[in-house]
Design an enzyme around this catalytic site. Structure first.
Site, PDB file in Angstrom:
ATOM      1  N   GLU A 294      48.940 -54.168 -14.389  1.00 43.80           N
ATOM      2  CA  GLU A 294      49.580 -54.258 -15.714  1.00 43.80           C
ATOM      3  C   GLU A 294      51.022 -53.747 -15.675  1.00 43.80           C
ATOM      4  O   GLU A 294      51.443 -53.085 -14.714  1.00 43.80           O
ATOM      5  CB  GLU A 294      48.778 -53.451 -16.739  1.00 43.80           C
ATOM      6  CG  GLU A 294      48.674 -51.962 -16.410  1.00 43.80           C
ATOM      7  CD  GLU A 294      48.471 -51.088 -17.642  1.00 43.80           C
ATOM      8  OE1 GLU A 294      49.255 -51.211 -18.602  1.00 43.80           O
ATOM      9  OE2 GLU A 294      47.552 -50.258 -17.624  1.00 43.80           O
TER      10      GLU A 294
ATOM     11  N   LYS B 137      41.341 -41.050 -20.683  1.00 43.16           N
ATOM     12  CA  LYS B 137      41.700 -39.632 -20.700  1.00 43.16           C
ATOM     13  C   LYS B 137      41.279 -38.952 -21.992  1.00 43.16           C
ATOM     14  O   LYS B 137      41.006 -39.598 -22.998  1.00 43.16           O
ATOM     15  CB  LYS B 137      43.180 -39.437 -20.408  1.00 43.16           C
ATOM     16  CG  LYS B 137      44.122 -40.047 -21.367  1.00 43.16           C
ATOM     17  CD  LYS B 137      45.523 -39.715 -20.948  1.00 43.16           C
ATOM     18  CE  LYS B 137      46.000 -40.629 -19.835  1.00 43.16           C
ATOM     19  NZ  LYS B 137      45.886 -42.058 -20.180  1.00 43.16           N
TER      20      LYS B 137
HETATM   21  N1  PSU Z   1      46.294 -45.132 -20.342  1.00 37.58           N
HETATM   22  C1  PSU Z   1      47.047 -44.571 -19.391  1.00 37.58           C
HETATM   23  N2  PSU Z   1      48.291 -45.070 -19.121  1.00 37.58           N
HETATM   24  C2  PSU Z   1      48.773 -46.142 -19.791  1.00 37.58           C
HETATM   25  C3  PSU Z   1      47.937 -46.748 -20.778  1.00 37.58           C
HETATM   26  C4  PSU Z   1      46.710 -46.210 -21.015  1.00 37.58           C
HETATM   27  O1  PSU Z   1      46.640 -43.626 -18.778  1.00 37.58           O
HETATM   28  O2  PSU Z   1      49.905 -46.555 -19.540  1.00 37.58           O
HETATM   29  C5  PSU Z   1      48.421 -47.979 -21.486  1.00 37.58           C
HETATM   30  C6  PSU Z   1      47.612 -49.203 -20.994  1.00 37.58           C
HETATM   31  O3  PSU Z   1      48.486 -50.302 -20.891  1.00 37.58           O
HETATM   32  C7  PSU Z   1      46.605 -49.424 -22.102  1.00 37.58           C
HETATM   33  C8  PSU Z   1      47.408 -49.011 -23.304  1.00 37.58           C
HETATM   34  O4  PSU Z   1      46.145 -50.745 -22.188  1.00 37.58           O
HETATM   35  O5  PSU Z   1      48.137 -47.880 -22.877  1.00 37.58           O
HETATM   36  C9  PSU Z   1      46.532 -48.683 -24.486  1.00 37.58           C
HETATM   37  O6  PSU Z   1      47.318 -48.567 -25.619  1.00 37.58           O
HETATM   38  P1  PSU Z   1      46.630 -48.545 -27.068  1.00 37.58           P
HETATM   39  O7  PSU Z   1      45.849 -47.271 -27.095  1.00 37.58           O
HETATM   40  O8  PSU Z   1      47.780 -48.567 -28.025  1.00 37.58           O
HETATM   41  O9  PSU Z   1      45.779 -49.770 -27.138  1.00 37.58           O
END
Ligand code: PSU
Ligand code: MN
Length: 301
Positions: free
Chosen positions: A21, A155
């Site tokens: 990603e 996390k």
């Molecule tokens: N968790 C991490 N690092 C990240 C993300 C999540 O440890 O960079 C990013 C990923 O791209 C995940 C997104 O899909 O955050 C989730 O965001 P939201 O909670 O707004 O859906």
């Protein structure tokens, strides 16, 4: 979409390809470590005999297999949007730059024919979600899109028990790589159980194949604990998370800004230690994900 020739050839020949990603690059880590990490992750995948395909959106066009120059640009360019499922039509139509989250990377990987995707952590059910309804679109995507996601769990900025409940409701298998406990990203333990333990990549490949052969739509989550030597002290990281969550509430941060804000604040609060752990766990996931992609490619021959 634009598929990199190396990726295209590997897909045509049925060789293992691993999707990556770009939100982790544009919104998950600071420059220049984000770029360095993204390139290192690609190297780990290559060294395990698979082909990396970093996914992002440039001028409204999905790119499957970004070049090192494009990765560098994603790492430093301002205004690259964080793009989840609901953002896609607008970003495509308006020809914008977009960093793909777990959800959109799954969508584009699936359209390109890539079945294994490696990242750090997925989005999940946020703490307080019973009030805010802040539940990552990643979870819905796992419910419907046929991609296996290798991550280090979710996390503790999230509500991990509720995240597991949600995944159960959505019919997503949550598996532990050589563990029966859900890893908590910066630490290997959460105190919660995964659905099943998987002991090696070939066992995992058989599970993916069984899901596909039996037309069971949706993703699979393979959670891989951070190696012991890179784990954070649970007390230190949990305190940083609590402080970051309070700071976020005070500053009124909402919606899609939450995850990037929390990651950044936790890096500051831990003096950079959480970033080092984050990098190590992604590299470790890349190694496991490549092995899974390799075993799965063998089964499909
Ligand atoms: N968790 C991490 N690092 C990240 C993300 C999540 O440890 O960079 C990013 C990923 O791209 C995940 C997104 O899909 O955050 C989730 O965001 P939201 O909670 O707004 O859906
Ligand atoms: Mn959200």
């Amino acid at each position: 979409m634009k598929i990199n020739p190396e990726v295209k050839k590997a897909l045509e020949e049925g060789r293992p390809v691993v999707a990556l990603e770009s939100t982790i690059i544009s919104h998950g880590m600071p420059y220049p470590k984000n770029v360095k990490t993204a390139l290192e992750v690609e190297n780990v995948i290559r060294s395990h005999g698979a082909v990396p395909a970093t996914i992002g959106i440039i001028d409204g066009e999905p790119i499957v297999g970004m070049t090192p120059e494009e990765i560098e640009e994603f790492g430093k360019r301002k205004g690259v949007l964080k793009v989840s499922r609901r953002d896609l039509p607008v970003v495509y139509a308006k020809k914008l730059w977009g960093a793909t989250t777990v959800a959109t990377t799954m969508i584009i990987a699936n359209q390109a024919g890539i079945e294994v995707f490696v990242t750090g952590g997925i989005g999940g059910v946020h703490r307080g979600a019973t009030e805010t309804m802040d539940i990552s679109a990643d979870l819905q995507e796992l419910a419907k899109t046929n991609v296996t996601v290798v991550c280090a769990g979710a996390k503790a900025i999230l509500d991990l028990p509720l995240t597991l409940e949600y995944l159960e409701t959505m019919g997503v298998p949550v598996l532990g790589y050589k563990t029966n406990e859900l890893p908590a990203f910066y630490t290997s333990k959460s105190g919660l159980k995964v659905d099943y333990q998987v002991d090696n990549a070939s066992e995992m490949a058989n599970i993916i194949k069984a899901k596909r052969d039996n037309k069971l739509q949706g993703g699979i989550l393979l959670t891989n604990p951070i190696p012991h030597e890179y784990e954070m002290d649970p007390k230190v990281i949990n305190e940083a998370i609590e402080t970051a969550l309070k700071k976020m509430e005070k500053e009124g941060v909402k919606g899609k800004e939450c995850t990037p804000y929390l990651l950044k604040t936790i890096v500051e609060l831990t003096g950079g230690d959480s970033l080092e752990s984050n990098i190590k766990l992604v590299l470790n996931n890349a190694a496991v994900g490549s092995e899974v992609a390799k075993e799965y490619a063998k089964l499909r021959k």
